[in-house]
Design a protein around this motif. Structure first.
Motif, short mmCIF file in Angstrom:
data_model
loop_
_atom_site.label_atom_id
_atom_site.label_comp_id
_atom_site.label_asym_id
_atom_site.label_seq_id
_atom_site.Cartn_x
_atom_site.Cartn_y
_atom_site.Cartn_z
N ILE A 44 13.65 -2.74 -12.54
CA ILE A 44 14.46 -3.94 -12.34
C ILE A 44 13.58 -5.05 -11.79
N THR A 45 12.66 -4.67 -10.90
CA THR A 45 11.69 -5.59 -10.32
C THR A 45 10.29 -5.08 -10.64
N TYR A 46 9.38 -5.98 -10.97
CA TYR A 46 8.01 -5.58 -11.29
C TYR A 46 7.11 -5.80 -10.09
N PRO A 47 6.18 -4.90 -9.84
CA PRO A 47 5.30 -5.04 -8.66
C PRO A 47 4.33 -6.19 -8.82
N THR A 48 4.01 -6.83 -7.70
CA THR A 48 3.03 -7.91 -7.71
C THR A 48 1.65 -7.36 -8.06
N GLU A 49 1.36 -6.17 -7.55
CA GLU A 49 0.10 -5.51 -7.88
C GLU A 49 0.33 -4.00 -7.85
N GLY A 50 -0.62 -3.27 -8.45
CA GLY A 50 -0.47 -1.82 -8.52
C GLY A 50 0.29 -1.39 -9.76
N GLU A 51 0.55 -0.09 -9.89
CA GLU A 51 1.25 0.41 -11.07
C GLU A 51 2.09 1.63 -10.72
N ILE A 52 3.09 1.88 -11.54
CA ILE A 52 3.93 3.06 -11.43
C ILE A 52 3.82 3.84 -12.73
N VAL A 53 3.58 5.12 -12.62
CA VAL A 53 3.52 5.98 -13.81
C VAL A 53 4.64 7.01 -13.70
N MET A 54 5.56 6.99 -14.66
CA MET A 54 6.65 7.96 -14.68
C MET A 54 6.72 8.60 -16.05
N ARG A 55 6.91 9.90 -16.06
CA ARG A 55 6.98 10.64 -17.32
C ARG A 55 8.37 11.24 -17.46
N GLY A 56 9.13 10.71 -18.40
CA GLY A 56 10.48 11.22 -18.63
C GLY A 56 11.50 10.10 -18.58
N ARG A 57 12.69 10.42 -19.05
CA ARG A 57 13.80 9.46 -19.06
C ARG A 57 14.29 9.23 -17.64
N ASP A 95 0.82 -1.22 0.00
CA ASP A 95 0.00 0.00 0.00
C ASP A 95 0.85 1.26 0.00
N VAL A 96 1.92 1.27 -0.78
CA VAL A 96 2.76 2.46 -0.91
C VAL A 96 2.20 3.33 -2.02
N ASN A 97 1.83 4.56 -1.68
CA ASN A 97 1.19 5.44 -2.64
C ASN A 97 1.69 6.87 -2.44
N PHE A 98 2.35 7.44 -3.43
CA PHE A 98 2.80 8.82 -3.32
C PHE A 98 3.03 9.40 -4.72
#
Length: 400
Positions: free
Chosen positions: A69-82, A38-41
């Motif tokens: 390098i590691t993929y989350p078991t659940e949830g998602e990460i959104v990053m914009r940029g290199r 439940d890490v959300n920021f």
């Protein structure tokens, strides 16, 4: 979820050698461990976010997920940029290649194009300080030289998002200072930085916001001062609930003597809460000698930023005390110091020589200094103003 992959031959051999254990593994329930939960920021563009927490809190796992390098078991990460990562400094260095060749090799692994490396080559070499050994195979480099060159390559990436994992802990003091300056330069250019570190001073200096991770969850989010204070206070509450003599395991050599207790006394009264910095105080150290031994005692006082502001040691005066088996109390008297208000921590140690410690306790005691108004003008002096305050006066003389 168990995602440990094995070769068929390994699985078959284990099944033959340990049939019962294998059967239990297939039928028994397995405990699920969440490294992060439940890490959300959110991190704004151009923000420098510091992530702090004890070992095992999930900091490095978080950066590995962000860097894919590691993929989350659940949830998602959104990053914009290199995205650029300084997670494992030196990954991709080949021992048989020269320093020059490894700059290109390592730069390519980190995602830099050949033209980028060529444009920044001189800057990378100058920053690393290994110019004289550039055409020497890195297998002949010292570990410090290796780290210098590796950090220099990684630090000259030009991503919009930079992930940094405790790289400032490498190298000598001079190079750490250069690393800190480079990180500040990157932050000032408006790039987004996520910085994991145990160096609280660096977090305060570089970061605009802080996050405390504990057991895989976010406990505190706020400005660096608030997050660092809450993190350190929690640690020290846990530490100080354990008797001083039980906070570390005895090494065989430490059987000669051991620190049992430390307390602060002011005006013949044990200090429980805050200390008046305008009055002298004593540090009482109780030790036990198990054999006849000559010892020197050292006490260090650190401020909120973990900087040593006072070190008192008989070693500096080339003085030791003779102890026979038994329990002793050692008293160090400190005159009025005018320490700024705030929290302080004491580290103490026993030594038989300049580099031979037989007991050493980090953060053996914590104390605070009351708010000071030494000039009687209603203005309290804190550690943000200065560590020490000296009652002084000014005068103006006309002419030169």
């Amino acid at each position: 979820m168990d995602r440990t992959y094995k070769r068929f031959t390994e699985s078959f051999t284990n099944a033959v050698r340990h049939p019962v254990r294998t059967l239990r593994g297939l039928t028994g329930s397995k405990e699920t461990f969440w490294a992060l939960k439940d890490v959300n920021f959110e991190v704004e563009r151009g923000e420098v976010l510091g992530i702090i927490g004890r070992n095992g809190a999930g900091k490095s796992t978080l950066l590995k997920i962000l860097s894919r390098i590691t993929y989350p078991t659940e949830g998602e990460i959104v990053m914009r940029g290199r995205v650029g990562s300084l997670l494992e400094v030196g990954t991709g260095f080949h021992p048989e290649l020269t320093g020059r060749e490894n700059i290109y090799f390592n730069g390519a692994i980190l995602g830099m194009k050949k033209r980028e490396i060529e444009d920044k080559f001189e800057e990378i070499v100058k920053f690393s300080g290994v110019e004289k050994f550039l055409d020497t195979p890195v297998k002949r480099y010292s570990s410090g030289m290796n780290v210098r060159l590796a950090f220099s390559v990684a630090a000259h990436l030009d991503p919009e998002i930079l992930l940094v994992d405790e790289v400032l802990a490498v190298g000598d003091a001079e190079f750490q200072k250069k690393c800190l300056g480079k990180m500040g330069e990157v932050a000032s250019e408006g790039r987004t930085v996520i910085f994991v570190s145990h160096n609280m001073g660096a977090v305060k200096a570089l970061c605009s916001r802080g996050v405390v991770l504990d057991e895989g969850t976010i406990r505190v989010v706020g400005d660096p001062d608030t997050t660092i204070d809450q993190y350190l206070n929690k640690i020290h509450r846990e530490i100080y609930n354990v008797p001083l003599s039980d906070r570390r395991r005895d090494k065989p050599v430490s059987l000669r003597a051991k620190i049992l207790n430390l307390e602060i006394v002011s005006e013949k009264t044990r200090v429980i809460d805050a200390l008046d910095g305008t009055k002298p105080f004593e540090i009482h150290l109780t030790i036990q000698a198990f054999k006849q031994v000559r010892l020197a005692v050292q006490i260090e006082i650190r401020n909120d930023s973990r900087t040593i502001i006072l070190c008192s040691s008989e070693l500096q005066q080339n003085k030791t005390f003779e102890f026979k088996p038994g329990i002793y109390k050692i008293i160090c008297l400190l005159r009025p110091s005018l320490l700024a208000s705030g929290e302080y921590r004491i580290t103490c140690g026993l030594a038989v020589g300049p580099h031979e410690w037989i007991d050493y306790v980090v953060d053996a005691h914590q104390f605070s200094i009351k708010e000071l108004d030494i000039y009687h003008n209603g203005f309290s002096l804190s550690q943000r103003d200065a560590v020490f305050h000296v009652n002084h006066s000014w005068e103006v003389q006309r002419g030169v």
